[in-house]
Motif scaffolding. Sequence first.
Motif, PDB file in Angstrom:
ATOM      1  N   LEU A  59       6.079  -8.627   0.246  1.00 13.42           N
ATOM      2  CA  LEU A  59       7.317  -7.861   0.428  1.00 13.42           C
ATOM      3  C   LEU A  59       7.041  -6.371   0.571  1.00 13.42           C
ATOM      4  O   LEU A  59       7.738  -5.678   1.324  1.00 13.42           O
ATOM      5  N   ALA A  60       6.029  -5.865  -0.116  1.00 14.86           N
ATOM      6  CA  ALA A  60       5.662  -4.449   0.034  1.00 14.86           C
ATOM      7  C   ALA A  60       5.190  -4.186   1.463  1.00 14.86           C
ATOM      8  O   ALA A  60       5.582  -3.178   2.083  1.00 14.86           O
ATOM      9  N   SER A  61       4.399  -5.091   2.008  1.00 11.19           N
ATOM     10  CA  SER A  61       3.962  -4.949   3.405  1.00 11.19           C
ATOM     11  C   SER A  61       5.155  -5.023   4.351  1.00 11.19           C
ATOM     12  O   SER A  61       5.239  -4.272   5.325  1.00 11.19           O
ATOM     13  N   TYR A  62       6.069  -5.933   4.061  1.00 13.58           N
ATOM     14  CA  TYR A  62       7.283  -6.085   4.867  1.00 13.58           C
ATOM     15  C   TYR A  62       8.098  -4.789   4.847  1.00 13.58           C
ATOM     16  O   TYR A  62       8.539  -4.306   5.898  1.00 13.58           O
ATOM     17  N   CYS A  63       8.291  -4.206   3.666  1.00  9.89           N
ATOM     18  CA  CYS A  63       9.055  -2.953   3.548  1.00  9.89           C
ATOM     19  C   CYS A  63       8.377  -1.823   4.307  1.00  9.89           C
ATOM     20  O   CYS A  63       9.054  -1.016   4.960  1.00  9.89           O
ATOM     21  N   THR A  64       7.065  -1.750   4.232  1.00  9.39           N
ATOM     22  CA  THR A  64       6.312  -0.722   4.957  1.00  9.39           C
ATOM     23  C   THR A  64       6.518  -0.881   6.462  1.00  9.39           C
ATOM     24  O   THR A  64       6.749   0.098   7.174  1.00  9.39           O
ATOM     25  N   ARG A  65       6.456  -2.126   6.930  1.00  7.43           N
ATOM     26  CA  ARG A  65       6.656  -2.395   8.358  1.00  7.43           C
ATOM     27  C   ARG A  65       8.082  -2.031   8.775  1.00  7.43           C
ATOM     28  O   ARG A  65       8.288  -1.372   9.804  1.00  7.43           O
ATOM     29  N   LYS A  66       9.059  -2.426   7.977  1.00  5.84           N
ATOM     30  CA  LYS A  66      10.457  -2.134   8.300  1.00  5.84           C
ATOM     31  C   LYS A  66      10.728  -0.631   8.283  1.00  5.84           C
ATOM     32  O   LYS A  66      11.528  -0.129   9.074  1.00  5.84           O
ATOM     33  N   GLU A  67      10.062   0.089   7.398  1.00 10.02           N
ATOM     34  CA  GLU A  67      10.234   1.541   7.343  1.00 10.02           C
ATOM     35  C   GLU A  67       9.746   2.188   8.640  1.00 10.02           C
ATOM     36  O   GLU A  67      10.396   3.088   9.176  1.00 10.02           O
ATOM     37  N   SER A  68       8.614   1.702   9.166  1.00 15.41           N
ATOM     38  CA  SER A  68       8.089   2.289  10.406  1.00 15.41           C
ATOM     39  C   SER A  68       8.914   1.850  11.621  1.00 15.41           C
ATOM     40  O   SER A  68       9.065   2.612  12.568  1.00 15.41           O
ATOM     41  N   GLU A  69       9.474   0.633  11.591  1.00 15.88           N
ATOM     42  CA  GLU A  69      10.283   0.146  12.708  1.00 15.88           C
ATOM     43  C   GLU A  69      11.684   0.763  12.731  1.00 15.88           C
ATOM     44  O   GLU A  69      12.313   0.819  13.792  1.00 15.88           O
ATOM     45  N   ASN A  70      12.170   1.174  11.564  1.00 13.71           N
ATOM     46  CA  ASN A  70      13.539   1.684  11.444  1.00 13.71           C
ATOM     47  C   ASN A  70      13.540   3.015  10.696  1.00 13.71           C
ATOM     48  O   ASN A  70      13.903   3.084   9.522  1.00 13.71           O
ATOM     49  N   PRO A  71      13.139   4.093  11.353  1.00  8.78           N
ATOM     50  CA  PRO A  71      13.031   5.380  10.669  1.00  8.78           C
ATOM     51  C   PRO A  71      14.359   5.905  10.105  1.00  8.78           C
ATOM     52  O   PRO A  71      14.355   6.739   9.206  1.00  8.78           O
ATOM     53  N   SER A  72      15.481   5.393  10.595  1.00  5.28           N
ATOM     54  CA  SER A  72      16.776   5.860  10.079  1.00  5.28           C
ATOM     55  C   SER A  72      17.123   5.216   8.732  1.00  5.28           C
ATOM     56  O   SER A  72      18.010   5.699   8.036  1.00  5.28           O
ATOM     57  N   TRP A  73      16.434   4.148   8.354  1.00  9.54           N
ATOM     58  CA  TRP A  73      16.700   3.490   7.068  1.00  9.54           C
ATOM     59  C   TRP A  73      16.131   4.333   5.933  1.00  9.54           C
ATOM     60  O   TRP A  73      14.986   4.790   5.996  1.00  9.54           O
ATOM     61  N   THR A  74      16.916   4.487   4.879  1.00 10.40           N
ATOM     62  CA  THR A  74      16.382   5.145   3.689  1.00 10.40           C
ATOM     63  C   THR A  74      15.535   4.122   2.922  1.00 10.40           C
ATOM     64  O   THR A  74      15.674   2.910   3.113  1.00 10.40           O
ATOM     65  N   ARG A  75      14.705   4.615   2.058  1.00  7.65           N
ATOM     66  CA  ARG A  75      13.899   3.706   1.244  1.00  7.65           C
ATOM     67  C   ARG A  75      14.782   2.869   0.320  1.00  7.65           C
ATOM     68  O   ARG A  75      14.526   1.696   0.112  1.00  7.65           O
ATOM     69  N   ASP A  76      15.830   3.485  -0.204  1.00  7.07           N
ATOM     70  CA  ASP A  76      16.756   2.737  -1.057  1.00  7.07           C
ATOM     71  C   ASP A  76      17.425   1.604  -0.279  1.00  7.07           C
ATOM     72  O   ASP A  76      17.578   0.498  -0.794  1.00  7.07           O
ATOM     73  N   PHE A  77      17.835   1.891   0.950  1.00  6.25           N
ATOM     74  CA  PHE A  77      18.454   0.862   1.785  1.00  6.25           C
ATOM     75  C   PHE A  77      17.459  -0.258   2.076  1.00  6.25           C
ATOM     76  O   PHE A  77      17.794  -1.442   2.004  1.00  6.25           O
ATOM     77  N   ASN A  78      16.233   0.119   2.398  1.00  2.00           N
ATOM     78  CA  ASN A  78      15.182  -0.857   2.701  1.00  2.00           C
ATOM     79  C   ASN A  78      14.951  -1.780   1.497  1.00  2.00           C
ATOM     80  O   ASN A  78      14.890  -3.003   1.646  1.00  2.00           O
ATOM     81  N   LEU A  79      14.847  -1.195   0.308  1.00  5.99           N
ATOM     82  CA  LEU A  79      14.634  -1.998  -0.903  1.00  5.99           C
ATOM     83  C   LEU A  79      15.854  -2.864  -1.223  1.00  5.99           C
ATOM     84  O   LEU A  79      15.701  -4.032  -1.605  1.00  5.99           O
ATOM     85  N   ALA A  80      17.047  -2.321  -1.057  1.00 11.67           N
ATOM     86  CA  ALA A  80      18.268  -3.093  -1.326  1.00 11.67           C
ATOM     87  C   ALA A  80      18.371  -4.272  -0.371  1.00 11.67           C
ATOM     88  O   ALA A  80      18.748  -5.386  -0.767  1.00 11.67           O
ATOM     89  N   ARG A  81      18.019  -4.042   0.876  1.00  9.85           N
ATOM     90  CA  ARG A  81      18.036  -5.104   1.883  1.00  9.85           C
ATOM     91  C   ARG A  81      17.026  -6.198   1.530  1.00  9.85           C
ATOM     92  O   ARG A  81      17.322  -7.390   1.627  1.00  9.85           O
ATOM     93  N   THR A  82      15.857  -5.793   1.098  1.00 10.10           N
ATOM     94  CA  THR A  82      14.817  -6.747   0.708  1.00 10.10           C
ATOM     95  C   THR A  82      15.248  -7.517  -0.539  1.00 10.10           C
ATOM     96  O   THR A  82      15.091  -8.737  -0.613  1.00 10.10           O
ATOM     97  N   ARG A  83      15.799  -6.811  -1.514  1.00 13.58           N
ATOM     98  CA  ARG A  83      16.283  -7.449  -2.751  1.00 13.58           C
ATOM     99  C   ARG A  83      17.345  -8.503  -2.428  1.00 13.58           C
ATOM    100  O   ARG A  83      17.323  -9.616  -2.968  1.00 13.58           O
ATOM    101  N   ALA A  84      18.263  -8.170  -1.531  1.00 14.46           N
ATOM    102  CA  ALA A  84      19.313  -9.112  -1.131  1.00 14.46           C
ATOM    103  C   ALA A  84      18.722 -10.320  -0.414  1.00 14.46           C
ATOM    104  O   ALA A  84      19.174 -11.456  -0.611  1.00 14.46           O
TER     105      ALA A  84
END
Length: 115
Positions: A59-84
């Motif tokens: 999941l950490a790798s997934y979040c890192t990938r999603k952060e680079s693919e979606n620069p407009s996402w905040t880290r909090d949003f990325n983590l909340a999305r992953t948690r959900a």
Amino acid sequence: MCPDEKVPADFPRELTHALLPGSNPKLAIRLIDGKYYAGLTEEELLERYKACNDLAQQLASYCTRKESENPSWTRDFNLARTRAGVARKVTAGLWDLSAAEQRWVMARVEHLLSW
């Protein structure tokens, strides 16, 4: 179990939930190799820890990938999305994680990401 493999102190150690009939108080225990256990054996706990830790790393790798693919996402949003997403998998019965294990996995993800 190898002597160098240890389950960290912050990993959840929950008792097994059981429904037992009758009106008197009951204790759910299991007899394994001549020993009684209320909850998981050390080997079972280690296996659950390994699975949860592996999931956290993925999941950490997934979040890192999603952060680079979606620069407009905040880290909090990325983590909340992953948690959900994790919660949806558990609710659908695809992943076998307790609520405490889900919290531990996401805390581990945050630690691995240093966010």
